[in-house]
Design an enzyme around this catalytic site. Sequence first.
Site, PDB file in Angstrom:
ATOM      1  N   LYS A 117     -60.465  -0.403  19.340  1.00 40.31           N
ATOM      2  CA  LYS A 117     -61.162  -1.681  19.116  1.00 40.31           C
ATOM      3  C   LYS A 117     -60.192  -2.843  19.164  1.00 40.31           C
ATOM      4  O   LYS A 117     -60.524  -3.924  19.636  1.00 40.31           O
ATOM      5  CB  LYS A 117     -61.934  -1.660  17.791  1.00 40.31           C
ATOM      6  CG  LYS A 117     -63.169  -0.775  17.861  1.00 40.31           C
ATOM      7  CD  LYS A 117     -64.375  -1.322  17.123  1.00 40.31           C
ATOM      8  CE  LYS A 117     -65.614  -0.545  17.574  1.00 40.31           C
ATOM      9  NZ  LYS A 117     -66.763  -0.637  16.746  1.00 40.31           N
ATOM     10  N   LYS A 198     -66.877   6.822  26.017  1.00 37.73           N
ATOM     11  CA  LYS A 198     -68.099   7.205  25.298  1.00 37.73           C
ATOM     12  C   LYS A 198     -69.186   6.129  25.407  1.00 37.73           C
ATOM     13  O   LYS A 198     -68.879   4.945  25.573  1.00 37.73           O
ATOM     14  CB  LYS A 198     -67.780   7.524  23.835  1.00 37.73           C
ATOM     15  CG  LYS A 198     -67.537   6.324  22.962  1.00 37.73           C
ATOM     16  CD  LYS A 198     -67.662   6.699  21.478  1.00 37.73           C
ATOM     17  CE  LYS A 198     -67.830   5.441  20.660  1.00 37.73           C
ATOM     18  NZ  LYS A 198     -68.835   5.443  19.654  1.00 37.73           N
ATOM     19  N   LYS A 201     -73.128   1.553  21.580  1.00 34.70           N
ATOM     20  CA  LYS A 201     -74.278   0.644  21.476  1.00 34.70           C
ATOM     21  C   LYS A 201     -73.908  -0.829  21.555  1.00 34.70           C
ATOM     22  O   LYS A 201     -74.776  -1.676  21.718  1.00 34.70           O
ATOM     23  CB  LYS A 201     -75.080   0.942  20.207  1.00 34.70           C
ATOM     24  CG  LYS A 201     -74.339   0.746  18.901  1.00 34.70           C
ATOM     25  CD  LYS A 201     -75.279   1.057  17.762  1.00 34.70           C
ATOM     26  CE  LYS A 201     -74.594   1.395  16.472  1.00 34.70           C
ATOM     27  NZ  LYS A 201     -73.501   0.547  16.055  1.00 34.70           N
TER      28      LYS A 201
HETATM   29  P1  ATP Z   1     -70.430   0.364  18.344  1.00 35.64           P
HETATM   30  O1  ATP Z   1     -70.360   0.303  19.834  1.00 35.64           O
HETATM   31  O2  ATP Z   1     -71.288  -0.713  17.725  1.00 35.64           O
HETATM   32  O3  ATP Z   1     -69.119   0.544  17.660  1.00 35.64           O
HETATM   33  P2  ATP Z   1     -71.322   3.135  18.440  1.00 35.64           P
HETATM   34  O4  ATP Z   1     -72.365   3.385  19.471  1.00 35.64           O
HETATM   35  O5  ATP Z   1     -69.957   3.643  18.693  1.00 35.64           O
HETATM   36  O6  ATP Z   1     -71.323   1.625  18.003  1.00 35.64           O
HETATM   37  P3  ATP Z   1     -71.477   3.768  15.641  1.00 35.64           P
HETATM   38  O7  ATP Z   1     -72.218   2.781  14.786  1.00 35.64           O
HETATM   39  O8  ATP Z   1     -69.987   3.691  15.623  1.00 35.64           O
HETATM   40  O9  ATP Z   1     -71.958   3.752  17.133  1.00 35.64           O
HETATM   41  O10 ATP Z   1     -71.906   5.225  15.267  1.00 35.64           O
HETATM   42  C1  ATP Z   1     -73.172   5.604  14.781  1.00 35.64           C
HETATM   43  C2  ATP Z   1     -73.282   7.116  14.860  1.00 35.64           C
HETATM   44  O11 ATP Z   1     -73.444   7.521  16.218  1.00 35.64           O
HETATM   45  C3  ATP Z   1     -72.028   7.846  14.366  1.00 35.64           C
HETATM   46  O12 ATP Z   1     -72.408   9.020  13.714  1.00 35.64           O
HETATM   47  C4  ATP Z   1     -71.287   8.162  15.624  1.00 35.64           C
HETATM   48  O13 ATP Z   1     -70.441   9.277  15.498  1.00 35.64           O
HETATM   49  C5  ATP Z   1     -72.433   8.448  16.578  1.00 35.64           C
HETATM   50  N1  ATP Z   1     -72.011   8.172  17.951  1.00 35.64           N
HETATM   51  C6  ATP Z   1     -71.520   6.997  18.416  1.00 35.64           C
HETATM   52  N2  ATP Z   1     -71.230   7.092  19.724  1.00 35.64           N
HETATM   53  C7  ATP Z   1     -71.552   8.357  20.086  1.00 35.64           C
HETATM   54  C8  ATP Z   1     -71.483   9.065  21.321  1.00 35.64           C
HETATM   55  N3  ATP Z   1     -71.048   8.484  22.422  1.00 35.64           N
HETATM   56  N4  ATP Z   1     -71.905  10.351  21.353  1.00 35.64           N
HETATM   57  C9  ATP Z   1     -72.376  10.948  20.231  1.00 35.64           C
HETATM   58  N5  ATP Z   1     -72.453  10.336  19.041  1.00 35.64           N
HETATM   59  C10 ATP Z   1     -72.060   9.063  18.954  1.00 35.64           C
END
Ligand code: ATP
Length: 335
Positions: A117, A198, A201
């Site tokens: 990040k 990965k 969101k």
């Molecule tokens: P951001 O982009 O806002 O950081 P993110 O999509 O990485 O968000 P988080 O809020 O960090 O999501 O994570 C929410 C949940 O989703 C956590 O349990 C995280 O491990 C899971 N998660 C996030 N990205 C993935 C992915 N690519 N595959 C599977 N699980 C995921």
Amino acid sequence: MDKTEKKKRVLSGIQPSGHLCISNHIGAMKNWVKLQDEYECVYLIVDLHSLTVNQNPSELRQRCYSYIAQYLACGINPDKSLIVVQSHVPAHAELTWVLNTITYLGELNRMTQFKDKSKKEKNINLGLYTYPVLMASDILLYQADLVPVGADQKQHLELSRDLAHRFNTKYSPTFTIPDPFIPKQGGRIMSLQSPDSKMSKSDDNPNNYIALLDEPSVILKKIKRAVTDSNTDIKYDESRPGLYNLINIYSAYSGQKPSDIENMYIGKMYSDFKNDLAEIIIESLQPIQKEYSKIFNDKEYLDKLLLDGAIKARYIASKTLTKVYRKIGLVKKIR
Ligand code: ATP
Ligand code: LTN
């Protein structure tokens, strides 16, 4: 389970940043729903965590409500599980301070999410650095036994375990040591356009993810555009990351094994596979979207639910925090 046996506790959370997407659903939320019958579950909207990146205040407030409605629409049942906004329970921030004092800089320097990040963000703030300590406090406050998350959170969870163990050893047994619960398949869903990173969101490019609230035509377009490779056969092969990822998504939403999916598509084309995949995702998200549209505007109901969650969560959290303050030698609060 013996009726007199106390249910174990599950805790997890998602930060209200960006659009909840299928990776969050497959990696975490599908398991949240499954665990509700066997465990006592606490599901957080970790709004304090989301402040570590720039937020527009009114959008953040709206998004929190939208996330709560999406939790419910995905099948989190408020009669079984607590839905809690992190900032409604001050003990999260209070325990974080105590845990900060037993966390080594070296441990935080090793956190890959912080490193990633801080490469992307201009706003590299102290909150982003101590983010994993706030997460540890979320988990340890509720004495969670199990934490259902995606594979990217493994390192953060390891820190939570280390901090719990460190505190327990320095004072006396206080915190439950939490175990991660990561899906064997689907724990790491990849970006549709760059399958070597990965799915996220908060990605600036919406073609990289499928949001839970994406319309069917958008889902079809995003899947059709998803990067694959120049081969023609449908094979579940890690060295073909685009297709491998799409088969994982197919498997998560259809319940079919990757090997069975491979067999179904022998002699067929990528376009056949992609059309079917889009349909499977659309059908899986449709009931969620329908339910969401019914509850999202009922702010009164959502507020009531949050109040209930906050009251119950504050009670659990204050028991742990009182114990912690006593053990480290703080003077008892006069009531
Ligand atoms: P951001 O982009 O806002 O950081 P993110 O999509 O990485 O968000 P988080 O809020 O960090 O999501 O994570 C929410 C949940 O989703 C956590 O349990 C995280 O491990 C899971 N998660 C996030 N990205 C993935 C992915 N690519 N595959 C599977 N699980 C995921
Ligand atoms: N850091 C997590 C979100 C999170 C979390 C938690 C997950 C904050 N507190 C407690 C499980 C348990 C993430 O997914 N980025």
